[in-house]
Design an enzyme around this catalytic site. Structure first.
Site, PDB file in Angstrom:
ATOM      1  N   LEU A  12      -3.343  13.944  -2.835  1.00  0.00           N
ATOM      2  CA  LEU A  12      -2.899  14.649  -3.944  1.00  0.00           C
ATOM      3  C   LEU A  12      -4.021  14.682  -5.021  1.00  0.00           C
ATOM      4  O   LEU A  12      -4.193  15.536  -5.861  1.00  0.00           O
ATOM      5  CB  LEU A  12      -1.586  13.772  -4.689  1.00  0.00           C
ATOM      6  CG  LEU A  12      -1.112  14.460  -5.759  1.00  0.00           C
ATOM      7  CD1 LEU A  12      -0.795  15.938  -5.651  1.00  0.00           C
ATOM      8  CD2 LEU A  12       0.147  13.623  -6.340  1.00  0.00           C
ATOM      9  N   ASP A  37      -9.738   0.785 -11.172  1.00  0.00           N
ATOM     10  CA  ASP A  37      -8.687   0.208 -10.176  1.00  0.00           C
ATOM     11  C   ASP A  37      -7.490  -0.077 -11.251  1.00  0.00           C
ATOM     12  O   ASP A  37      -7.633  -0.663 -12.134  1.00  0.00           O
ATOM     13  CB  ASP A  37      -9.360  -1.098  -9.817  1.00  0.00           C
ATOM     14  CG  ASP A  37      -8.462  -1.951  -9.072  1.00  0.00           C
ATOM     15  OD1 ASP A  37      -7.061  -1.731  -9.385  1.00  0.00           O
ATOM     16  OD2 ASP A  37      -8.735  -3.075  -8.448  1.00  0.00           O
ATOM     17  N   ILE A  38      -6.342   0.756 -10.979  1.00  0.00           N
ATOM     18  CA  ILE A  38      -5.447   0.660 -12.046  1.00  0.00           C
ATOM     19  C   ILE A  38      -4.686  -0.921 -12.037  1.00  0.00           C
ATOM     20  O   ILE A  38      -3.874  -1.064 -12.943  1.00  0.00           O
ATOM     21  CB  ILE A  38      -4.374   1.664 -11.737  1.00  0.00           C
ATOM     22  CG1 ILE A  38      -3.567   1.420 -10.507  1.00  0.00           C
ATOM     23  CG2 ILE A  38      -4.685   3.195 -11.874  1.00  0.00           C
ATOM     24  CD1 ILE A  38      -2.417   2.361 -10.396  1.00  0.00           C
ATOM     25  N   ALA A  61      -2.022   5.186  -5.619  1.00  0.00           N
ATOM     26  CA  ALA A  61      -1.005   4.309  -5.089  1.00  0.00           C
ATOM     27  C   ALA A  61      -1.321   3.332  -3.699  1.00  0.00           C
ATOM     28  O   ALA A  61      -2.282   3.894  -3.284  1.00  0.00           O
ATOM     29  CB  ALA A  61       0.430   4.963  -4.671  1.00  0.00           C
ATOM     30  N   THR A  63      -0.583   3.199  -0.424  1.00  0.00           N
ATOM     31  CA  THR A  63       0.378   3.956   0.175  1.00  0.00           C
ATOM     32  C   THR A  63       0.626   3.602   1.813  1.00  0.00           C
ATOM     33  O   THR A  63       1.241   4.275   2.668  1.00  0.00           O
ATOM     34  CB  THR A  63      -0.132   5.635   0.267  1.00  0.00           C
ATOM     35  OG1 THR A  63      -1.440   5.365   0.466  1.00  0.00           O
ATOM     36  CG2 THR A  63      -0.065   6.194  -1.307  1.00  0.00           C
ATOM     37  N   THR A 102       8.331   8.636  -5.021  1.00  0.00           N
ATOM     38  CA  THR A 102       8.593   9.008  -3.589  1.00  0.00           C
ATOM     39  C   THR A 102      10.101   8.821  -3.172  1.00  0.00           C
ATOM     40  O   THR A 102      10.961   8.177  -3.742  1.00  0.00           O
ATOM     41  CB  THR A 102       7.758   7.679  -2.605  1.00  0.00           C
ATOM     42  OG1 THR A 102       8.298   7.851  -1.505  1.00  0.00           O
ATOM     43  CG2 THR A 102       8.258   6.381  -3.175  1.00  0.00           C
ATOM     44  N   ASP A 103      10.335   9.621  -2.160  1.00  0.00           N
ATOM     45  CA  ASP A 103      11.642   9.611  -1.344  1.00  0.00           C
ATOM     46  C   ASP A 103      12.140   8.193  -0.966  1.00  0.00           C
ATOM     47  O   ASP A 103      13.310   7.834  -0.701  1.00  0.00           O
ATOM     48  CB  ASP A 103      11.668  10.456  -0.424  1.00  0.00           C
ATOM     49  CG  ASP A 103      10.622  10.463   0.525  1.00  0.00           C
ATOM     50  OD1 ASP A 103       9.523   9.806   0.356  1.00  0.00           O
ATOM     51  OD2 ASP A 103      10.878  11.008   1.826  1.00  0.00           O
ATOM     52  N   TYR A 126       7.202  -1.085   0.468  1.00  0.00           N
ATOM     53  CA  TYR A 126       6.528   0.025  -0.329  1.00  0.00           C
ATOM     54  C   TYR A 126       7.643   0.767  -1.476  1.00  0.00           C
ATOM     55  O   TYR A 126       7.374   0.829  -2.592  1.00  0.00           O
ATOM     56  CB  TYR A 126       6.053   1.116   0.522  1.00  0.00           C
ATOM     57  CG  TYR A 126       5.738   2.542   0.229  1.00  0.00           C
ATOM     58  CD1 TYR A 126       4.485   2.454  -0.671  1.00  0.00           C
ATOM     59  CD2 TYR A 126       6.642   3.597   0.314  1.00  0.00           C
ATOM     60  CE1 TYR A 126       4.234   3.845  -0.914  1.00  0.00           C
ATOM     61  CE2 TYR A 126       6.143   4.742  -0.022  1.00  0.00           C
ATOM     62  CZ  TYR A 126       4.796   5.000  -0.771  1.00  0.00           C
ATOM     63  OH  TYR A 126       4.744   6.113  -1.213  1.00  0.00           O
ATOM     64  N   LYS A 130       7.292   0.882  -5.536  1.00  0.00           N
ATOM     65  CA  LYS A 130       7.464   2.169  -6.055  1.00  0.00           C
ATOM     66  C   LYS A 130       8.523   2.209  -6.987  1.00  0.00           C
ATOM     67  O   LYS A 130       8.385   2.806  -8.184  1.00  0.00           O
ATOM     68  CB  LYS A 130       7.506   3.144  -5.236  1.00  0.00           C
ATOM     69  CG  LYS A 130       6.251   3.496  -4.375  1.00  0.00           C
ATOM     70  CD  LYS A 130       4.923   3.886  -5.057  1.00  0.00           C
ATOM     71  CE  LYS A 130       5.026   5.522  -5.416  1.00  0.00           C
ATOM     72  NZ  LYS A 130       3.781   5.666  -5.972  1.00  0.00           N
TER      73      LYS A 130
HETATM   74  N1  LIG Z   1       1.740  10.667   1.375  1.00  0.00           N
HETATM   75  C1  LIG Z   1       3.077  11.253   1.166  1.00  0.00           C
HETATM   76  O1  LIG Z   1       3.788  11.652   2.306  1.00  0.00           O
HETATM   77  C2  LIG Z   1       3.921  10.820   0.032  1.00  0.00           C
HETATM   78  C3  LIG Z   1       5.231  10.988   0.183  1.00  0.00           C
HETATM   79  C4  LIG Z   1       5.913  10.610  -0.935  1.00  0.00           C
HETATM   80  C5  LIG Z   1       5.232  10.296  -2.170  1.00  0.00           C
HETATM   81  N2  LIG Z   1       3.910  10.074  -2.079  1.00  0.00           N
HETATM   82  C6  LIG Z   1       3.323   9.480  -3.265  1.00  0.00           C
HETATM   83  O2  LIG Z   1       2.449  10.547  -3.712  1.00  0.00           O
HETATM   84  C7  LIG Z   1       1.308   9.892  -4.423  1.00  0.00           C
HETATM   85  C8  LIG Z   1      -0.184  10.511  -3.777  1.00  0.00           C
HETATM   86  O3  LIG Z   1      -0.029   9.800  -2.519  1.00  0.00           O
HETATM   87  P1  LIG Z   1      -1.247  10.516  -1.457  1.00  0.00           P
HETATM   88  O4  LIG Z   1      -0.445  10.973  -0.378  1.00  0.00           O
HETATM   89  O5  LIG Z   1      -2.011  11.385  -2.183  1.00  0.00           O
HETATM   90  O6  LIG Z   1      -1.939   8.863  -1.074  1.00  0.00           O
HETATM   91  P2  LIG Z   1      -3.358   8.464  -0.670  1.00  0.00           P
HETATM   92  O7  LIG Z   1      -3.812   9.735   0.103  1.00  0.00           O
HETATM   93  O8  LIG Z   1      -3.166   7.408  -0.027  1.00  0.00           O
HETATM   94  O9  LIG Z   1      -4.240   8.325  -2.062  1.00  0.00           O
HETATM   95  C9  LIG Z   1      -3.710   7.238  -2.912  1.00  0.00           C
HETATM   96  C10 LIG Z   1      -5.154   7.070  -3.819  1.00  0.00           C
HETATM   97  O10 LIG Z   1      -5.065   5.963  -4.391  1.00  0.00           O
HETATM   98  C11 LIG Z   1      -5.971   4.950  -4.380  1.00  0.00           C
HETATM   99  N3  LIG Z   1      -5.673   3.532  -4.652  1.00  0.00           N
HETATM  100  C12 LIG Z   1      -5.068   2.676  -4.230  1.00  0.00           C
HETATM  101  N4  LIG Z   1      -5.196   1.526  -4.761  1.00  0.00           N
HETATM  102  C13 LIG Z   1      -5.564   1.913  -5.987  1.00  0.00           C
HETATM  103  C14 LIG Z   1      -5.983   1.198  -7.292  1.00  0.00           C
HETATM  104  N5  LIG Z   1      -5.773  -0.127  -7.419  1.00  0.00           N
HETATM  105  N6  LIG Z   1      -6.601   1.693  -8.438  1.00  0.00           N
HETATM  106  C15 LIG Z   1      -6.733   3.231  -8.245  1.00  0.00           C
HETATM  107  N7  LIG Z   1      -6.732   3.925  -7.209  1.00  0.00           N
HETATM  108  C16 LIG Z   1      -6.203   3.131  -6.041  1.00  0.00           C
HETATM  109  C17 LIG Z   1      -6.464   5.229  -2.985  1.00  0.00           C
HETATM  110  O11 LIG Z   1      -7.695   4.739  -2.647  1.00  0.00           O
HETATM  111  P3  LIG Z   1      -8.257   3.979  -1.323  1.00  0.00           P
HETATM  112  O12 LIG Z   1      -7.903   5.157  -0.176  1.00  0.00           O
HETATM  113  O13 LIG Z   1      -9.432   3.666  -1.741  1.00  0.00           O
HETATM  114  O14 LIG Z   1      -7.172   2.773  -0.953  1.00  0.00           O
HETATM  115  C18 LIG Z   1      -6.152   6.534  -2.748  1.00  0.00           C
HETATM  116  O15 LIG Z   1      -7.483   7.297  -3.039  1.00  0.00           O
HETATM  117  C19 LIG Z   1       1.563   8.474  -4.386  1.00  0.00           C
HETATM  118  O16 LIG Z   1       1.986   7.830  -5.514  1.00  0.00           O
HETATM  119  C20 LIG Z   1       2.460   8.184  -3.242  1.00  0.00           C
HETATM  120  O17 LIG Z   1       3.343   7.140  -3.481  1.00  0.00           O
HETATM  121  C21 LIG Z   1       3.123  10.152  -1.240  1.00  0.00           C
END
Ligand SMILES: NC(=O)c1ccc[n+]([C@@H]2O[C@H](COP(=O)([O-])OP(=O)(O)OC[C@H]3O[C@@H](n4cnc5c(N)ncnc54)[C@H](OP(=O)(O)O)[C@@H]3O)[C@@H](O)[C@H]2O)c1
Length: 285
Positions: A12, A37-38, A61, A63, A102-103, A126, A130
């Site tokens: 995202l 790093d949040i 997040a 994830t 998230t759902d 998870y 969230k």
């Molecule tokens: N993917 C789905 O199907 C889905 C569905 C519903 C909701 N969501 C939500 O949508 C949002 C975006 O998801 P996404 O699919 O883009 O996930 P993603 O591709 O896994 O991206 C999450 C990013 O957050 C980073 N991160 C992890 N820990 C962190 C920290 N402590 N400080 C700063 N950054 C950190 C990760 O870095 P690293 O890779 O280095 O760990 C990664 O770049 C999230 O809130 C997720 O919960 C996702």
């Protein structure tokens, strides 16, 4: 509008960078995990103090849904405490916070689309982490948008569409087995990111569900991916019980766009129209 983006290296996050590149009135400060790093409270506060954004968009997040079952502390550190720190910083420096959720905060047992005010009841670590992140954001920062989404795919990173294309294009695999008893709404990050930008330009704070509309099963989704990619390989429907995983997946996690509609925003297009548009967009690259 100065927008601080966390999790800029995720799928995202990368989509937000892509979308914001075409917006002359958005000054984007994208920070990957390595840059912010949040879960480091001091660093969060210092960064927000330095950048002085109008909006913080938290796309970061933990994830790894299955891994979270045995890595509880890490999941809560990022998804709950990290969100808390961002909410405190947004409150203290008077900026808006758009927080992605998230759902999985729901139990997946509903028989109608989940509305924003429905009771949350997460079934996984998870999901719990969230849900607690949402609670902190709601309690701490008045100027919040909490946006729940589902089944994300994009041109970036690993996601279901990429997995299906990899399996579909592997000549050593004769057929692909996909679960048919989980229902949800696949969502293209491009549509989500555009909606997020619209939301944060307003003061219509609150909790929103933002997914491509309509619903399907992973099995039907896989078939539609193959149809779009012109992959002629059988997709075999199977039960969830054939794919046991550490974190149980929701049986039903369709999100209603009720709040978007009530507040005068355009709900996202249907999931199959979005998928077709996604394939057109990658063809042109
Ligand atoms: N993917 C789905 O199907 C889905 C569905 C519903 C909701 N969501 C939500 O949508 C949002 C975006 O998801 P996404 O699919 O883009 O996930 P993603 O591709 O896994 O991206 C999450 C990013 O957050 C980073 N991160 C992890 N820990 C962190 C920290 N402590 N400080 C700063 N950054 C950190 C990760 O870095 P690293 O890779 O280095 O760990 C990664 O770049 C999230 O809130 C997720 O919960 C996702």
């Amino acid at each position: 509008m100065k927008l601080l983006l966390t999790g800029a290296g995720g799928q995202l996050g990368k989509e937000m960078i892509h979308i914001c590149a075409g917006q002359s009135d958005v000054a984007l400060c994208p920070l990957s995990r390595h840059e912010l790093d949040i879960s480091n409270r001091d660093h969060v506060i210092r960064t927000v103090a330095d950048i002085k954004p109008d909006v913080i968009l938290n796309a970061s997040a933990y994830t790894k849904v299955d891994q979270a079952e045995t890595d509880r502390e890490a999941a809560f550190q990022v998804n709950a405490l990290g969100s808390q720190y961002l909410a405190e910083a947004a409150r203290d420096f008077d900026c808006k916070l758009c927080h992605i959720s998230t759902d999985y905060v729901f139990d997946g047992k509903s028989n109608r689309p989940y509305e924003e005010d429905d009771r949350t009841n997460p079934m996984t670590v998870y999901g719990h982490s969230k849900a607690l992140g949402e609670t902190y954001v709601r309690q701490i920062c008045l100027k919040h948008f909490i946006v729940r989404t589902s089944w994300l795919y994009s041109a970036y990173g690993s996601n279901f569409v990429h997995t299906m294309l990899r399996l579909g294009n592997n000549p050593d695999i004769e057929s692909v087995r996909v679960v048919k008893d989980q229902t949800g709404s696949p969502t293209w990050t491009f549509d989500l990111a555009r909606c997020l930008l619209q939301l944060v330009r307003t003061e219509a704070y609150g909790t929103y569900h933002v997914s491509n509309t309509g619903w399907t099963t992973w099995y039907e989704f896989a078939k539609e991916i193959f149809r779009n990619a012109q992959i002629d390989k059988p997709v075999v429907p199977v039960h969830t019980s054939e794919f046991p995983r550490p974190a149980p997946r929701p049986t039903y996690s369709v999100l209603s766009s009720k709040k978007l509609i009530e507040r005068g925003f355009q709900p996202l297009r249907s999931w199959n129209a979005a998928l077709t548009a996604y394939f057109q967009s990658i063809k042109g690259e």
